[in-house]
Design a protein around this motif. Structure first.
Motif, PDB file in Angstrom:
ATOM      1  N   ARG A  61      40.093  47.625  32.136  1.00 28.75           N
ATOM      2  CA  ARG A  61      40.250  46.039  32.903  1.00 28.75           C
ATOM      3  C   ARG A  61      39.408  45.046  32.492  1.00 28.75           C
ATOM      4  NH1 ARG A  61      39.907  47.533  37.995  1.00 28.75           N
ATOM      5  NH2 ARG A  61      41.672  48.514  38.070  1.00 28.75           N
ATOM      6  N   ARG A  62      38.026  45.346  32.599  1.00 32.93           N
ATOM      7  CA  ARG A  62      37.190  44.005  32.353  1.00 32.93           C
ATOM      8  C   ARG A  62      37.424  43.894  30.699  1.00 32.93           C
ATOM      9  NH1 ARG A  62      31.600  44.769  35.784  1.00 32.93           N
ATOM     10  NH2 ARG A  62      32.516  45.318  37.709  1.00 32.93           N
ATOM     11  N   THR A 117      37.779  50.523  35.357  1.00 39.68           N
ATOM     12  CA  THR A 117      36.833  49.446  35.488  1.00 39.68           C
ATOM     13  C   THR A 117      36.858  48.834  34.041  1.00 39.68           C
ATOM     14  OG1 THR A 117      35.854  50.399  37.254  1.00 39.68           O
ATOM     15  CG2 THR A 117      34.800  48.554  36.423  1.00 39.68           C
ATOM     16  N   SER A 141      45.548  37.880  35.962  1.00 43.85           N
ATOM     17  CA  SER A 141      43.969  37.791  35.224  1.00 43.85           C
ATOM     18  C   SER A 141      43.303  38.907  35.835  1.00 43.85           C
ATOM     19  CB  SER A 141      43.406  36.483  35.460  1.00 43.85           C
ATOM     20  OG  SER A 141      43.383  35.967  36.777  1.00 43.85           O
ATOM     21  N   ASN A 142      43.232  39.511  37.193  1.00 38.41           N
ATOM     22  CA  ASN A 142      42.298  40.577  37.602  1.00 38.41           C
ATOM     23  C   ASN A 142      43.044  41.572  38.038  1.00 38.41           C
ATOM     24  OD1 ASN A 142      43.359  39.094  39.735  1.00 38.41           O
ATOM     25  ND2 ASN A 142      41.118  38.422  40.398  1.00 38.41           N
ATOM     26  N   GLU A 143      44.192  41.741  37.788  1.00 42.70           N
ATOM     27  CA  GLU A 143      44.716  43.087  38.259  1.00 42.70           C
ATOM     28  C   GLU A 143      46.051  43.241  37.815  1.00 42.70           C
ATOM     29  OE1 GLU A 143      45.810  43.185  42.302  1.00 42.70           O
ATOM     30  OE2 GLU A 143      46.998  41.316  42.373  1.00 42.70           O
ATOM     31  N   ARG A 185      40.296  41.958  29.981  1.00 44.38           N
ATOM     32  CA  ARG A 185      40.312  40.379  30.493  1.00 44.38           C
ATOM     33  C   ARG A 185      39.498  39.506  29.542  1.00 44.38           C
ATOM     34  NH1 ARG A 185      37.367  40.102  35.837  1.00 44.38           N
ATOM     35  NH2 ARG A 185      38.500  41.961  36.112  1.00 44.38           N
ATOM     36  N   SER A 236      50.638  42.312  34.842  1.00 48.06           N
ATOM     37  CA  SER A 236      49.128  41.806  34.695  1.00 48.06           C
ATOM     38  C   SER A 236      48.969  40.444  34.974  1.00 48.06           C
ATOM     39  CB  SER A 236      48.802  42.283  33.202  1.00 48.06           C
ATOM     40  OG  SER A 236      48.843  43.619  32.847  1.00 48.06           O
TER      41      SER A 236
END
Ligand code: DC
Length: 236
Positions: free
Chosen positions: A26-27, A23, A78-80, A30, A76
């Motif tokens: 990933r954040r 988590t 934008s969110n996964e 981004r 990749s």
């Protein structure tokens, strides 16, 4: 003197299962516009292929041969991160309980690790990235710009894992999950190949009582401290 231009910044996040690495990584990726390198997903992908071919987990030679001819790609968005194996998107399968059970032996095969580490290092060339796994700071990127090692109590990690599983409509009791997490901790820490351990220069982060936002903020502050003093080529 002006700071040395840098085309690649590597931040590593290691730690046991469900300690908050994914988590957070990933954040952060981004937010910064950097690449997120989910190395657990690569070992899981290799495991899907081993299961496809019904290779016994103790047949390390056959697993090594299979690894030579397996193409894994991490794509990749934008969110996964989508995981492709030999040209097919298999993302939805890599977190199945069968993969959870088999990934331990597969990721211990030396040739598998050698191939994955080569791939991981190539991805980090000329790129800013957040690399997440078990051996990022110790083996794959010993010269990383910043290293973190995340921990959390087994109870907290078990609850987090159960929530993740429920999101995928997979029902497993807390007791069963806790036993599995303990078994994986033990296996990851005791193996001879790249065991799970903090790098000497890693910052230890206990996430038991932290929210994901707090975890991100904490690490972001460290990253901002180092990037303030260097010129780099910006988001990649
Ligand atoms: O982080 P994860 O649960 O998706 O990882 C899956 C498995 O892969 C885990 O049992 C440990 C292994 N792994 C590893 O050996 N080295 C890494 N760099 C990342 C994961």
């Amino acid at each position: 003197m002006s700071p040395k231009p840098k085309s690649s910044i590597v931040v590593t996040i290691d730690g046991p299962a469900a300690s908050g690495k994914s988590t957070t990584a990933r954040r952060l990726a981004r937010l910064l516009g950097w690449m997120y390198l989910d190395t657990g997903a690569m070992y899981r992908a290799m495991t899907v292929k081993v299961l496809d071919h019904h290779i016994p987990l103790e047949d390390t030679e056959a697993i090594s041969r299979l690894a030579e001819t397996t193409e894994i790609n991490l794509i990749s968005t934008s969110n996964e991160t989508r995981v492709w194996i030999d040209g097919i998107d298999r993302t939805d399968e890599i977190r199945n309980p069968a993969v959870d059970r088999a990934v331990g032996p597969v990721c211990e095969v030396p040739r598998v690790r050698e191939l994955m580490v080569g791939f991981q290092r190539r991805l980090a060339e000329k790129r800013c990235l957040i690399a997440e796994g078990r051996d990022m700071g110790t083996v794959v990127f010993p010269g990383a710009d910043l290293k973190f090692f995340m921990v959390a109590s087994v109870e907290e990690r078990t609850q987090r894992r159960q929530k993740d599983m429920l999101k995928q409509n997979i029902q497993i009791s807390l007791k069963e999950l806790e036993a599995e997490i303990r078994k994986r901790d033990e296996r990851d820490s005791r193996r001879s190949q790249s065991p799970l351990k903090p790098a000497e220069d890693a910052v230890l982060v206990d996430t038991t009582r932290l929210t994901p936002e707090e975890q991100v903020d904490l690490i972001l502050k460290h990253i901002q401290n180092i990037t303030a003093g260097m010129e780099h080529s910006g988001p990649k």
